[in-house]
Design an enzyme around this catalytic site. Structure first.
Site, PDB file in Angstrom:
ATOM      1  N   ASP A  66      28.058 112.917  84.244  1.00 35.27           N
ATOM      2  CA  ASP A  66      26.991 112.183  83.563  1.00 35.27           C
ATOM      3  C   ASP A  66      27.626 111.434  82.305  1.00 35.27           C
ATOM      4  O   ASP A  66      28.336 112.017  81.619  1.00 35.27           O
ATOM      5  CB  ASP A  66      25.895 113.009  83.145  1.00 35.27           C
ATOM      6  CG  ASP A  66      24.554 112.199  82.582  1.00 35.27           C
ATOM      7  OD1 ASP A  66      23.990 111.259  83.493  1.00 35.27           O
ATOM      8  OD2 ASP A  66      24.019 112.511  81.679  1.00 35.27           O
TER       9      ASP A  66
ATOM     10  N   GLU B 275      26.183 108.716  78.726  1.00 37.63           N
ATOM     11  CA  GLU B 275      25.326 107.876  78.071  1.00 37.63           C
ATOM     12  C   GLU B 275      25.863 106.946  77.706  1.00 37.63           C
ATOM     13  O   GLU B 275      27.047 106.811  77.358  1.00 37.63           O
ATOM     14  CB  GLU B 275      24.938 108.851  77.093  1.00 37.63           C
ATOM     15  CG  GLU B 275      24.096 110.313  77.315  1.00 37.63           C
ATOM     16  CD  GLU B 275      22.946 110.030  78.160  1.00 37.63           C
ATOM     17  OE1 GLU B 275      22.053 109.099  78.200  1.00 37.63           O
ATOM     18  OE2 GLU B 275      22.654 111.088  78.811  1.00 37.63           O
TER      19      GLU B 275
ATOM     20  N   GLU C  17      16.417 101.635  71.162  1.00 32.51           N
ATOM     21  CA  GLU C  17      15.740 102.226  72.508  1.00 32.51           C
ATOM     22  C   GLU C  17      16.911 103.145  73.122  1.00 32.51           C
ATOM     23  O   GLU C  17      16.446 104.022  73.421  1.00 32.51           O
ATOM     24  CB  GLU C  17      15.506 100.831  73.234  1.00 32.51           C
ATOM     25  CG  GLU C  17      14.363 100.146  72.903  1.00 32.51           C
ATOM     26  CD  GLU C  17      14.912  98.972  72.020  1.00 32.51           C
ATOM     27  OE1 GLU C  17      16.219  99.058  71.813  1.00 32.51           O
ATOM     28  OE2 GLU C  17      14.016  98.313  71.455  1.00 32.51           O
TER      29      GLU C  17
ATOM     30  N   HIS D  75      19.033 109.135  73.877  1.00 30.82           N
ATOM     31  CA  HIS D  75      20.043 110.301  73.857  1.00 30.82           C
ATOM     32  C   HIS D  75      20.353 110.591  72.578  1.00 30.82           C
ATOM     33  O   HIS D  75      21.145 111.834  72.159  1.00 30.82           O
ATOM     34  CB  HIS D  75      21.397 109.766  74.497  1.00 30.82           C
ATOM     35  CG  HIS D  75      21.873 108.313  74.037  1.00 30.82           C
ATOM     36  ND1 HIS D  75      22.076 108.001  72.647  1.00 30.82           N
ATOM     37  CD2 HIS D  75      22.044 107.399  74.584  1.00 30.82           C
ATOM     38  CE1 HIS D  75      22.415 106.774  72.772  1.00 30.82           C
ATOM     39  NE2 HIS D  75      22.310 106.212  73.731  1.00 30.82           N
TER      40      HIS D  75
ATOM     41  N   HIS E  38      18.395 113.204  76.486  1.00 28.80           N
ATOM     42  CA  HIS E  38      19.225 113.209  77.667  1.00 28.80           C
ATOM     43  C   HIS E  38      20.781 113.033  77.276  1.00 28.80           C
ATOM     44  O   HIS E  38      21.294 112.221  77.448  1.00 28.80           O
ATOM     45  CB  HIS E  38      18.892 111.735  78.209  1.00 28.80           C
ATOM     46  CG  HIS E  38      17.461 111.725  78.997  1.00 28.80           C
ATOM     47  ND1 HIS E  38      17.140 111.474  80.250  1.00 28.80           N
ATOM     48  CD2 HIS E  38      16.227 111.890  78.441  1.00 28.80           C
ATOM     49  CE1 HIS E  38      15.993 111.620  80.595  1.00 28.80           C
ATOM     50  NE2 HIS E  38      15.422 111.890  79.504  1.00 28.80           N
TER      51      HIS E  38
ATOM     52  N   ASP F  74      22.708 117.461  80.625  1.00 27.44           N
ATOM     53  CA  ASP F  74      22.430 116.777  81.940  1.00 27.44           C
ATOM     54  C   ASP F  74      23.276 117.092  83.048  1.00 27.44           C
ATOM     55  O   ASP F  74      22.817 117.574  84.498  1.00 27.44           O
ATOM     56  CB  ASP F  74      22.289 115.393  82.009  1.00 27.44           C
ATOM     57  CG  ASP F  74      20.897 114.990  81.250  1.00 27.44           C
ATOM     58  OD1 ASP F  74      20.206 115.710  80.705  1.00 27.44           O
ATOM     59  OD2 ASP F  74      20.842 113.444  81.131  1.00 27.44           O
TER      60      ASP F  74
END
Length: 239
Positions: A9, A11, A54, A59, A156, A161
């Site tokens: 994963d 970010e 945003e 995260h 997140h 994750d």
């Protein structure tokens, strides 16, 4: 040779790898024979640009947070990530997004793409949509469906994750794995004898034969049904 799988994963600063957004966190957990190994790669990365508000809300990573973690630019860790991924099957939720960002970052460094690294990509989002058509297929929704505890997931984050996705992937593929004859019971894993029916293998599928006790119980049940038992009538016809 056993195939390495990596639960992966990332970010990022935003949604668009082809329009100036950059990777800010990478996590990969190695799995072999459906067991997590101790090989983990988790890195925070400085994007060398601003962090949109945003994205930070998703995260929790601001430029100040990344600088406090001494996060290096991707150019300093890209080779390490590429070496970690090389030749593995990558398990990713919404793989197009993460692969797009990794390929963009690799290209900036002159490194091979995910495909050129010999990686196979398995997208659990695609799997979920095929398994549960018309239903929610987000990681949160799959955690709920498979009773995976996500109480520690405040943001997140790539690492948390990955941990959740690993559990979801194992749950999604458990039935297929059992049909291929790869699963073991807790007793088998501990080397204990099993007091269960004999297993007969036909091709790659497992056929579980009833034990003597189970057959006796079945006959007793049929006796209780009496002379009108359809099962026995059908068996006599076949005979």
């Amino acid at each position: 040779m056993t195939q390495r799988q990596i639960i992966l994963d990332t970010e990022t600063t935003g949604l668009y790898a082809d329009n100036g957004d950059r990777l800010v966190e990478f996590a990969g957990l190695e799995m072999i024979n459906r067991q997590m190994t101790d090989q983990t790669l988790h890195l925070y990365v400085h994007p060398e640009r601003d962090m949109p508000e945003e994205a930070a809300k998703v995260h929790g990573l601001t430029i100040e947070v990344l600088e406090a973690k001494n996060a290096p630019p991707f150019a300093e860790v890209g080779q390490q990530i590429a070496d970690f991924l090389r030749g593995a099957e990558l398990i990713i939720h919404n793989a197009k997004f993460d692969v797009g960002f990794l390929d963009m970052e690799f290209e900036r460094m002159g490194l091979p793409s995910i495909e050129d690294l010999g990686c196979k990509v398995t997208d659990t989002l695609t799997m979920a949509r095929e398994m549960f058509p018309g239903q929610k297929a987000s990681l949160d929704a799959l955690c709920n469906r498979f009773s995976v505890d996500r109480s520690k997931r405040v943001f997140h984050g790539a690492l948390i994750d990955c941990e959740l996705l690993g559990e979801v992937y194992l749950a999604m593929t458990r039935r297929q794995f059992d049909l291929m004859g790869g699963a073991q019971s807790e007793d088998e894993q501990a080397g204990k004898p099993q007091a269960v029916a004999e297993t007969v293998r036909t091709g790659r599928l497992k056929v579980i034969a009833a034990s003597a006790e189970e057959l006796a119980a079945h006959e007793q049940y049929l006796d209780e049904l009496g002379e009108g038992c359809v099962w026995r009538a059908a068996a006599k016809t076949q005979a």
